[in-house]
Enzyme design. Structure first.
Site, PDB file in Angstrom:
ATOM      1  N   ALA A 125       0.762  -1.235  -0.010  1.00 15.37           N
ATOM      2  CA  ALA A 125       0.260   0.062  -0.110  1.00 15.37           C
ATOM      3  C   ALA A 125       0.936   1.220  -0.019  1.00 15.37           C
ATOM      4  O   ALA A 125       1.352   1.678   1.042  1.00 15.37           O
ATOM      5  CB  ALA A 125      -0.876  -0.034   0.998  1.00 15.37           C
ATOM      6  N   ALA A 127       1.063   4.570  -1.964  1.00 18.76           N
ATOM      7  CA  ALA A 127       1.237   6.058  -2.042  1.00 18.76           C
ATOM      8  C   ALA A 127       0.910   6.661  -0.800  1.00 18.76           C
ATOM      9  O   ALA A 127       0.493   6.411   0.089  1.00 18.76           O
ATOM     10  CB  ALA A 127       0.050   6.166  -2.857  1.00 18.76           C
ATOM     11  N   PRO A 128       1.781   7.869  -0.697  1.00 14.50           N
ATOM     12  CA  PRO A 128       2.270   8.703  -1.866  1.00 14.50           C
ATOM     13  C   PRO A 128       3.686   8.190  -1.943  1.00 14.50           C
ATOM     14  O   PRO A 128       4.422   8.851  -2.736  1.00 14.50           O
ATOM     15  CB  PRO A 128       2.191  10.137  -1.204  1.00 14.50           C
ATOM     16  CG  PRO A 128       2.350  10.027   0.271  1.00 14.50           C
ATOM     17  CD  PRO A 128       1.414   8.633   0.593  1.00 14.50           C
ATOM     18  N   GLY A 129       4.321   7.303  -1.152  1.00 14.75           N
ATOM     19  CA  GLY A 129       5.747   6.700  -1.419  1.00 14.75           C
ATOM     20  C   GLY A 129       6.659   7.057  -0.594  1.00 14.75           C
ATOM     21  O   GLY A 129       7.778   7.000  -0.925  1.00 14.75           O
ATOM     22  N   SER A 130       6.398   7.715   0.573  1.00 12.38           N
ATOM     23  CA  SER A 130       7.609   7.850   1.363  1.00 12.38           C
ATOM     24  C   SER A 130       8.145   6.654   1.774  1.00 12.38           C
ATOM     25  O   SER A 130       9.567   6.512   1.759  1.00 12.38           O
ATOM     26  CB  SER A 130       7.067   8.600   2.996  1.00 12.38           C
ATOM     27  OG  SER A 130       6.169   7.670   3.478  1.00 12.38           O
ATOM     28  N   LYS A 131       7.717   5.570   2.074  1.00 11.68           N
ATOM     29  CA  LYS A 131       8.252   4.166   2.428  1.00 11.68           C
ATOM     30  C   LYS A 131       8.503   3.573   1.159  1.00 11.68           C
ATOM     31  O   LYS A 131       9.753   3.068   1.139  1.00 11.68           O
ATOM     32  CB  LYS A 131       7.302   3.471   3.323  1.00 11.68           C
ATOM     33  CG  LYS A 131       6.996   4.075   4.649  1.00 11.68           C
ATOM     34  CD  LYS A 131       6.165   3.365   5.393  1.00 11.68           C
ATOM     35  CE  LYS A 131       5.406   4.112   6.520  1.00 11.68           C
ATOM     36  NZ  LYS A 131       4.617   5.135   5.950  1.00 11.68           N
ATOM     37  N   ASP A 176      -6.218  -3.957  -5.487  1.00 17.70           N
ATOM     38  CA  ASP A 176      -6.488  -4.253  -4.259  1.00 17.70           C
ATOM     39  C   ASP A 176      -5.395  -5.229  -3.812  1.00 17.70           C
ATOM     40  O   ASP A 176      -5.292  -6.172  -4.364  1.00 17.70           O
ATOM     41  CB  ASP A 176      -7.968  -4.851  -4.031  1.00 17.70           C
ATOM     42  CG  ASP A 176      -8.142  -5.190  -2.766  1.00 17.70           C
ATOM     43  OD1 ASP A 176      -7.357  -5.290  -2.002  1.00 17.70           O
ATOM     44  OD2 ASP A 176      -9.489  -5.318  -2.370  1.00 17.70           O
ATOM     45  N   ASP A 194       1.959  -1.231   4.790  1.00 21.27           N
ATOM     46  CA  ASP A 194       1.460  -0.084   5.599  1.00 21.27           C
ATOM     47  C   ASP A 194       0.231  -0.013   5.399  1.00 21.27           C
ATOM     48  O   ASP A 194      -0.115   0.894   4.500  1.00 21.27           O
ATOM     49  CB  ASP A 194       2.587   1.087   5.063  1.00 21.27           C
ATOM     50  CG  ASP A 194       2.302   2.193   5.820  1.00 21.27           C
ATOM     51  OD1 ASP A 194       2.218   2.187   7.025  1.00 21.27           O
ATOM     52  OD2 ASP A 194       2.283   3.414   5.406  1.00 21.27           O
ATOM     53  N   CYS A 247      -0.876   3.954  10.917  1.00 22.63           N
ATOM     54  CA  CYS A 247      -0.780   5.140  11.581  1.00 22.63           C
ATOM     55  C   CYS A 247      -1.872   5.578  12.437  1.00 22.63           C
ATOM     56  O   CYS A 247      -2.691   6.595  12.808  1.00 22.63           O
ATOM     57  CB  CYS A 247      -0.520   6.189  10.677  1.00 22.63           C
ATOM     58  SG  CYS A 247      -1.765   6.608   9.451  1.00 22.63           S
TER      59      CYS A 247
HETATM   60  N1  SAM Z   1       2.959   3.588   2.583  1.00 25.94           N
HETATM   61  C1  SAM Z   1       2.626   5.028   2.086  1.00 25.94           C
HETATM   62  C2  SAM Z   1       3.527   5.810   2.446  1.00 25.94           C
HETATM   63  O1  SAM Z   1       4.417   5.806   3.420  1.00 25.94           O
HETATM   64  O2  SAM Z   1       3.744   6.934   1.749  1.00 25.94           O
HETATM   65  C3  SAM Z   1       1.332   5.333   3.102  1.00 25.94           C
HETATM   66  C4  SAM Z   1       0.257   4.089   2.778  1.00 25.94           C
HETATM   67  S1  SAM Z   1      -1.329   4.792   3.306  1.00 25.94           S
HETATM   68  C5  SAM Z   1      -1.122   4.388   5.037  1.00 25.94           C
HETATM   69  C6  SAM Z   1      -2.540   3.302   2.928  1.00 25.94           C
HETATM   70  C7  SAM Z   1      -2.270   3.412   1.464  1.00 25.94           C
HETATM   71  O3  SAM Z   1      -3.484   2.254   1.114  1.00 25.94           O
HETATM   72  C8  SAM Z   1      -3.314   4.573   0.662  1.00 25.94           C
HETATM   73  O4  SAM Z   1      -2.740   5.047  -0.173  1.00 25.94           O
HETATM   74  C9  SAM Z   1      -4.523   3.966   0.325  1.00 25.94           C
HETATM   75  O5  SAM Z   1      -4.886   4.338  -0.968  1.00 25.94           O
HETATM   76  C10 SAM Z   1      -4.117   2.419  -0.106  1.00 25.94           C
HETATM   77  N2  SAM Z   1      -5.277   1.435   0.055  1.00 25.94           N
HETATM   78  C11 SAM Z   1      -6.429   1.314   0.552  1.00 25.94           C
HETATM   79  N3  SAM Z   1      -6.999   0.404   0.451  1.00 25.94           N
HETATM   80  C12 SAM Z   1      -6.082  -0.542  -0.153  1.00 25.94           C
HETATM   81  C13 SAM Z   1      -6.095  -1.955  -0.629  1.00 25.94           C
HETATM   82  N4  SAM Z   1      -6.919  -2.668  -0.720  1.00 25.94           N
HETATM   83  N5  SAM Z   1      -4.973  -2.308  -1.527  1.00 25.94           N
HETATM   84  C14 SAM Z   1      -3.813  -1.540  -1.392  1.00 25.94           C
HETATM   85  N6  SAM Z   1      -3.661  -0.116  -1.160  1.00 25.94           N
HETATM   86  C15 SAM Z   1      -4.930   0.199  -0.242  1.00 25.94           C
END
Ligand code: SAM
Length: 476
Positions: A125, A127-131, A176, A194, A247
């Site tokens: 998961a 976006a936005p890509g910090s990790k 997904d 994440d 988070c």
């Molecule tokens: N790892 C990211 C970072 O460090 O920049 C932050 C991720 S954020 C906590 C969770 C992300 O999961 C969101 O971008 C959201 O759109 C995405 N998301 C939501 N449901 C999802 C799913 N079923 N599968 C994959 N990604 C999903």
């Protein structure tokens, strides 16, 4: 003080019931109302930490190390007239603006001696890509990192951050994340999940984060998290390591999700204790060895991090290969790729590393290990677009410049700050240099800004239109 921070009573009651005895609710509420300290992570794909610190101290930046991330710093600046995101150093990818506690999951992942840095990793998961960018830096652009994001609107910013940071080993997918266990069982050497969450830890940056908070919505998101974690566990190779992070603070989205995996797969996995991850980590460590970071402990956002090892295979009732469609790329024959790589090396003193693939008039640079995933997963983009071809030759891309331009030894135009600013505003520049010829990498302070082309004594601007900035840029 953030007096407007919305902390509803039913949320505070829920938190009071799960807060460990040694922590105080008053401090929790006070810290939720305090603004966050600004923090950044140095992008070591572009610059070493000591070099960065020296360069920025000269500009009056005060950098205070984050104890759990060798590349992380809290930051205060004497002059804040230019927004952090518009500084030359940010635009050229020297750092990423990232909350300090959000650096923890990747630190935990790579602290494990089991992580194969040149292996195949998954950021489920992303976006936005910090990790994603933090992982790619620790992999030093080796191996391959699949960065997946479900939300279409967030894919673009993920892609922009990957580019800006000079990341070349990522394949981006748009699913997904539940599909990974189904389509790619036991494929990844390490995984970061994440997870999407209710965001209870983020009130310090978003006053309204708890506006729609309810136990019902937590139950709903917890069911998604449990499904994502189970799927990720199937996608992990035996012997591999997985970090689950959020988070948010509720145990229902954290401890309970980890417990549900243990209940399901028993001795096939165990969670590592993170109590020794960094000096002081024990202050946030739970009895199970997870880090449950309450905002008042390290004066940060709230976070949760758990790391598990997979000891052996488990039966996978989910397995069902995905539908792929036609793969639109073809490997470039050696008689085309070898002279091209040689020519780029001769023109710039640095040659692309990876495998060249063609698609219509585009040439792409894929990570070496991409072959291991080919035919198993549909990608939105893989590696970097290296060049666009036309009748008489090819034109190198902005991505190429950002990823390789720092290492170039010739074919480079160094700009002063005025010209660099003009360039970032999309304008052609007239550097005070003897005119050259052909395509050049345009740099400022030794860091690539993009491509240009000599036309007489002018360097024609090749910055992609969507990256043109028109106000409040770094000072000229
Ligand atoms: N790892 C990211 C970072 O460090 O920049 C932050 C991720 S954020 C906590 C969770 C992300 O999961 C969101 O971008 C959201 O759109 C995405 N998301 C939501 N449901 C999802 C799913 N079923 N599968 C994959 N990604 C999903």
């Amino acid at each position: 003080m953030h007096d407007n921070t919305y902390l509803p009573d039913h949320f505070l009651r829920h938190i009071a019931a799960i807060m460990p005895d040694h922590l105080s609710m008053d401090e929790f509420v006070a810290s939720c109302r305090r603004p966050l300290r600004r923090s950044i992570r140095v992008n070591t794909l572009k610059i070493g930490v000591p070099e960065f610190v020296l360069q920025m101290q000269q500009l009056g930046w005060l950098l205070d190390p984050v104890p759990w991330c060798e590349t992380g710093f809290w930051l205060s600046r004497e002059d804040e007239s230019v927004p952090l995101g518009n500084t030359a150093e940010h635009l050229s990818g020297l750092f990423y603006i990232q909350e300090a506690s959000s650096m923890l999951p990747v630190t935990a992942l790579f602290a494990s001696d089991k992580v194969k840095r040149d292996g195949i990793l998954l950021d489920a998961a992303a976006a936005p890509g910090s990790k994603t960018t933090q992982i790619a830096a620790l992999m030093n652009n080796q191996g391959m990192l699949v960065a997946n994001e479900y939300s279409s609107s967030r894919l673009k910013v993920l892609s922009a951050n990957i580019q800006r940071c000079g990341v070349t080993n990522v394949g981006m997918t748009h699913f997904d994340a539940k599909v990974f266990g189904q389509w790619l069982p036991e494929t990844f050497d390490a995984i970061l999940l994440d997870a999407p969450c209710s965001g209870e830890g983020t009130v310090r940056k978003d006053d309204d984060a708890l506006r729609n908070w309810s136990l019902a919505s937590i139950d709903e998101i917890a069911a998604v998290q449990a499904g994502l974690l189970e799927s990720a566990f199937h996608a992990l190779k035996p012997g591999g390591v997985l970090v689950y992070s959020t988070c948010t603070l509720s145990t229902l989205e954290n401890q309970a999700i980890c417990q549900s995996l243990l209940d399901k797969f028993g001795d096939a996995l165990s969670f590592d204790s993170l109590a020794d991850l960094f000096p002081g980590a024990d202050k946030a460590c739970t009895a199970e060895g997870y880090l449950h970071v309450w905002p008042q402990i390290f004066d940060s956002e709230g976070f949760f991090v758990a790391r598990l090892r997979k000891h052996h295979s488990v039966p996978n009732p989910l397995f069902k290969p995905g539908k792929l469609g036609k793969f639109p790329y073809l490997p470039l024959p050696a008689k085309e790729s070898e002279p091209m790589v040689r020519e780029i090396g001769a023109n710039f003193g640095v040659a692309p590393r990876g495998v060249l693939y063609g698609r219509n008039d585009e040439i792409w640079l894929f990570p070496e290990v991409f072959g291991e995933l080919q035919g198993k997963l549909r990608f939105d983009r893989i590696g970097i677009k290296l060049a666009e071809t036309f009748k008489k030759g090819y034109r190198l891309t902005h991505e190429w410049a950002l990823a390789y331009g720092g290492a170039a030894t010739h074919g480079v135009v160094e700009l002063d700050s005025n010209n660099a600013r003009e360039y970032m505003m999309g304008r052609d520049v007239w550097p005070e240099l003897a005119a050259g010829s052909g395509e050049v990498i345009v740099r400022y302070q030794g860091q690539p800004l993009g491509m240009g082309k000599w036309v007489g004594s002018r360097v024609k601007n090749a910055l992609p239109r969507e990256l043109v900035r028109d106000n409040n840029l770094f000072n000229g």
